[in-house]
Design a protein around this motif. Structure first.
Motif, PDB file in Angstrom:
ATOM      1  N   GLU A   1       0.877   8.201  30.015  1.00 12.41           N
ATOM      2  CA  GLU A   1       1.382   7.279  29.389  1.00 12.41           C
ATOM      3  C   GLU A   1       1.457   7.432  27.866  1.00 12.41           C
ATOM      4  O   GLU A   1       2.387   7.217  27.198  1.00 12.41           O
ATOM      5  N   THR A   2       0.533   8.343  27.411  1.00 14.17           N
ATOM      6  CA  THR A   2       0.296   8.464  25.834  1.00 14.17           C
ATOM      7  C   THR A   2       1.503   9.598  25.473  1.00 14.17           C
ATOM      8  O   THR A   2       2.012   9.506  24.710  1.00 14.17           O
ATOM      9  N   HIS A   3       1.639  10.521  26.444  1.00 12.04           N
ATOM     10  CA  HIS A   3       2.696  11.348  26.277  1.00 12.04           C
ATOM     11  C   HIS A   3       3.994  10.870  26.190  1.00 12.04           C
ATOM     12  O   HIS A   3       4.705  11.049  25.179  1.00 12.04           O
ATOM     13  N   LEU A   4       4.259   9.831  27.029  1.00 16.61           N
ATOM     14  CA  LEU A   4       5.661   9.073  27.208  1.00 16.61           C
ATOM     15  C   LEU A   4       5.943   8.447  25.984  1.00 16.61           C
ATOM     16  O   LEU A   4       6.784   8.206  25.416  1.00 16.61           O
ATOM     17  N   ARG A   5       4.707   7.542  25.546  1.00 13.12           N
ATOM     18  CA  ARG A   5       5.033   6.769  24.379  1.00 13.12           C
ATOM     19  C   ARG A   5       5.071   7.665  23.117  1.00 13.12           C
ATOM     20  O   ARG A   5       6.098   7.314  22.288  1.00 13.12           O
ATOM     21  N   MET A   6       4.338   8.717  22.997  1.00 11.28           N
ATOM     22  CA  MET A   6       4.631   9.555  21.810  1.00 11.28           C
ATOM     23  C   MET A   6       6.182   9.895  21.930  1.00 11.28           C
ATOM     24  O   MET A   6       6.559  10.178  20.758  1.00 11.28           O
ATOM     25  N   LEU A   7       6.779  10.474  23.271  1.00 13.42           N
ATOM     26  CA  LEU A   7       7.994  10.874  23.224  1.00 13.42           C
ATOM     27  C   LEU A   7       9.010   9.562  22.827  1.00 13.42           C
ATOM     28  O   LEU A   7       9.869   9.901  22.129  1.00 13.42           O
ATOM     29  N   ARG A   8       8.805   8.517  23.451  1.00 15.61           N
ATOM     30  CA  ARG A   8       9.515   7.324  22.990  1.00 15.61           C
ATOM     31  C   ARG A   8       9.809   7.263  21.660  1.00 15.61           C
ATOM     32  O   ARG A   8      10.820   6.988  21.118  1.00 15.61           O
ATOM     33  N   ASP A   9       8.532   7.177  21.085  1.00 15.41           N
ATOM     34  CA  ASP A   9       8.451   6.819  19.707  1.00 15.41           C
ATOM     35  C   ASP A   9       9.028   7.932  18.848  1.00 15.41           C
ATOM     36  O   ASP A   9      10.092   7.726  17.807  1.00 15.41           O
ATOM     37  N   PHE A  10       9.103   9.106  19.199  1.00 12.69           N
ATOM     38  CA  PHE A  10       9.566  10.184  18.543  1.00 12.69           C
ATOM     39  C   PHE A  10      11.119  10.118  18.439  1.00 12.69           C
ATOM     40  O   PHE A  10      11.711  10.270  17.402  1.00 12.69           O
ATOM     41  N   PHE A  11      11.743  10.123  19.798  1.00 13.92           N
ATOM     42  CA  PHE A  11      13.239  10.241  19.646  1.00 13.92           C
ATOM     43  C   PHE A  11      13.749   8.735  19.090  1.00 13.92           C
ATOM     44  O   PHE A  11      14.624   8.781  18.492  1.00 13.92           O
ATOM     45  N   ALA A  12      12.897   7.719  19.181  1.00 17.46           N
ATOM     46  CA  ALA A  12      13.433   6.611  18.733  1.00 17.46           C
ATOM     47  C   ALA A  12      13.477   6.523  17.029  1.00 17.46           C
ATOM     48  O   ALA A  12      14.481   5.996  16.360  1.00 17.46           O
ATOM     49  N   SER A  13      12.871   7.256  16.643  1.00 12.95           N
ATOM     50  CA  SER A  13      12.539   7.437  15.147  1.00 12.95           C
ATOM     51  C   SER A  13      13.911   8.288  14.473  1.00 12.95           C
ATOM     52  O   SER A  13      13.815   8.825  13.285  1.00 12.95           O
ATOM     53  N   ARG A  14      14.374   9.173  15.686  1.00 11.92           N
ATOM     54  CA  ARG A  14      15.434   9.969  14.947  1.00 11.92           C
ATOM     55  C   ARG A  14      16.993   9.848  15.365  1.00 11.92           C
ATOM     56  O   ARG A  14      17.328   9.172  16.210  1.00 11.92           O
ATOM     57  N   LYS A  15      17.676  10.094  14.596  1.00 17.26           N
ATOM     58  CA  LYS A  15      19.161  10.051  14.668  1.00 17.26           C
ATOM     59  C   LYS A  15      19.695  10.668  15.929  1.00 17.26           C
ATOM     60  O   LYS A  15      19.053  11.785  16.100  1.00 17.26           O
ATOM     61  N   PRO A  16      20.850  10.287  16.590  1.00 19.44           N
ATOM     62  CA  PRO A  16      21.412  11.140  17.593  1.00 19.44           C
ATOM     63  C   PRO A  16      21.772  12.308  17.107  1.00 19.44           C
ATOM     64  O   PRO A  16      22.158  12.658  15.786  1.00 19.44           O
ATOM     65  N   LEU A  17      21.784  13.238  17.990  1.00 21.26           N
ATOM     66  CA  LEU A  17      22.344  14.753  17.556  1.00 21.26           C
ATOM     67  C   LEU A  17      23.797  15.109  17.625  1.00 21.26           C
ATOM     68  O   LEU A  17      24.382  14.410  18.940  1.00 21.26           O
ATOM     69  N   VAL A  18      24.430  15.572  16.881  1.00 23.52           N
ATOM     70  CA  VAL A  18      25.937  15.820  16.878  1.00 23.52           C
ATOM     71  C   VAL A  18      26.097  17.224  16.757  1.00 23.52           C
ATOM     72  O   VAL A  18      25.802  17.826  15.699  1.00 23.52           O
ATOM     73  N   PHE A  19      26.624  18.230  17.672  1.00 23.90           N
ATOM     74  CA  PHE A  19      26.785  19.646  17.417  1.00 23.90           C
ATOM     75  C   PHE A  19      27.939  19.929  18.306  1.00 23.90           C
ATOM     76  O   PHE A  19      28.481  19.323  19.121  1.00 23.90           O
ATOM     77  N   ASP A  20      28.179  21.088  18.037  1.00 28.03           N
ATOM     78  CA  ASP A  20      29.237  21.910  19.050  1.00 28.03           C
ATOM     79  C   ASP A  20      28.693  23.118  19.593  1.00 28.03           C
ATOM     80  O   ASP A  20      27.693  23.851  18.663  1.00 28.03           O
TER      81      ASP A  20
ATOM     82  N   LEU B   1       9.165  18.273  17.153  1.00 26.22           N
ATOM     83  CA  LEU B   1       8.571  18.078  18.526  1.00 26.22           C
ATOM     84  C   LEU B   1       7.415  19.058  18.598  1.00 26.22           C
ATOM     85  O   LEU B   1       6.457  18.723  19.026  1.00 26.22           O
ATOM     86  N   TRP B   2       7.464  20.349  18.359  1.00 24.01           N
ATOM     87  CA  TRP B   2       6.451  21.393  18.616  1.00 24.01           C
ATOM     88  C   TRP B   2       5.221  20.956  17.827  1.00 24.01           C
ATOM     89  O   TRP B   2       4.160  21.066  18.272  1.00 24.01           O
ATOM     90  N   GLU B   3       5.513  20.249  16.536  1.00 20.23           N
ATOM     91  CA  GLU B   3       4.414  20.025  15.661  1.00 20.23           C
ATOM     92  C   GLU B   3       3.636  18.738  16.239  1.00 20.23           C
ATOM     93  O   GLU B   3       2.492  18.753  16.211  1.00 20.23           O
ATOM     94  N   LEU B   4       4.381  17.865  16.643  1.00 18.02           N
ATOM     95  CA  LEU B   4       3.736  16.692  17.343  1.00 18.02           C
ATOM     96  C   LEU B   4       2.987  16.893  18.553  1.00 18.02           C
ATOM     97  O   LEU B   4       2.035  16.460  18.736  1.00 18.02           O
ATOM     98  N   PHE B   5       3.302  18.108  19.358  1.00 18.51           N
ATOM     99  CA  PHE B   5       2.643  18.564  20.537  1.00 18.51           C
ATOM    100  C   PHE B   5       2.060  20.053  20.356  1.00 18.51           C
ATOM    101  O   PHE B   5       2.595  20.723  21.111  1.00 18.51           O
TER     102      PHE B   5
END
Length: 180
Positions: free
Chosen positions: A55-74, A104-108
């Motif tokens: 659950e710690t890994h999952l919480r860290m991932l939830r928090d990480f992505f919740a703090s970032r803007k959606p990605l837009v690219f081609d 993400l690599w820095e977080l983990f």
């Protein structure tokens, strides 16, 4: 396979937003069909082995992505790994995707990208397994198959955790929404 440890990956699923490109991916990389890995862009592989994921890994991932803007690219072009290796779709612009990967690599740090500490692989959506029988013409053959499909536009609002449930067979187990 023996007693190889099962793996997980944090990835962006692209297939739903570009079905024709996903179909081409499946034709060019049929091994992925058997592995249940759709057209995607990996952010971190390998991640925590399934038997160590908690659950710690999952919480860290939830928090990480919740703090970032959606990605837009081609995906506007293809590239080939050095030495006639696999061909992949390169996201453009790549800065936000690369920045997300590096953060993400820095977080983990215990899970370096592709198991190689200090590596900095570019963002990529794999389109082939390897260089094949004739690696010198592979990129050209892939470009021909993708004619009219690029650029493909993506607006990614969530990341996925894929888990290997048996060797070389993956499934999505969790999704993580990007913030706004």
């Amino acid at each position: 396979m023996g007693d190889r440890q099962l793996q997980t990956a944090v990835t962006l699923i692209l297939a739903d937003q570009a079905p024709e490109l996903a179909k081409a991916h499946d034709e060019l990389y049929p091994e992925r069909v058997d592995e249940h890995i759709p057209l995607s862009l990996t952010l971190l592989y390998p991640f925590a082995p399934p038997d160590q994921l908690d659950e710690t890994h999952l919480r860290m991932l939830r928090d990480f992505f919740a703090s970032r803007k959606p990605l837009v690219f081609d995906i506007a072009r293809v590239a080939q790994w050095e030495g006639g290796g696999a061909v992949y779709g390169a996201p453009e612009p790549e800065q936000e995707v690369r920045g997300t990967m590096r953060a993400l690599w820095e977080l983990f740090p215990e899970f370096p990208p592709y198991g190689r500490a200090g590596s900095d692989p570019p963002p990529h959506a794999s389109l082939t397994l390897d260089g094949g029988d004739d690696p010198s013409t592979l990129a050209e053959r892939v470009e021909q198959r993708l004619e009219g499909l690029l650029p493909a536009h993506f607006e990614i609002g969530e990341a996925s955790l894929m888990e290997e449930y048996e060797p070389d067979r993956m499934r999505i187990t969790h999704t993580f929404r990007f913030g706004s």
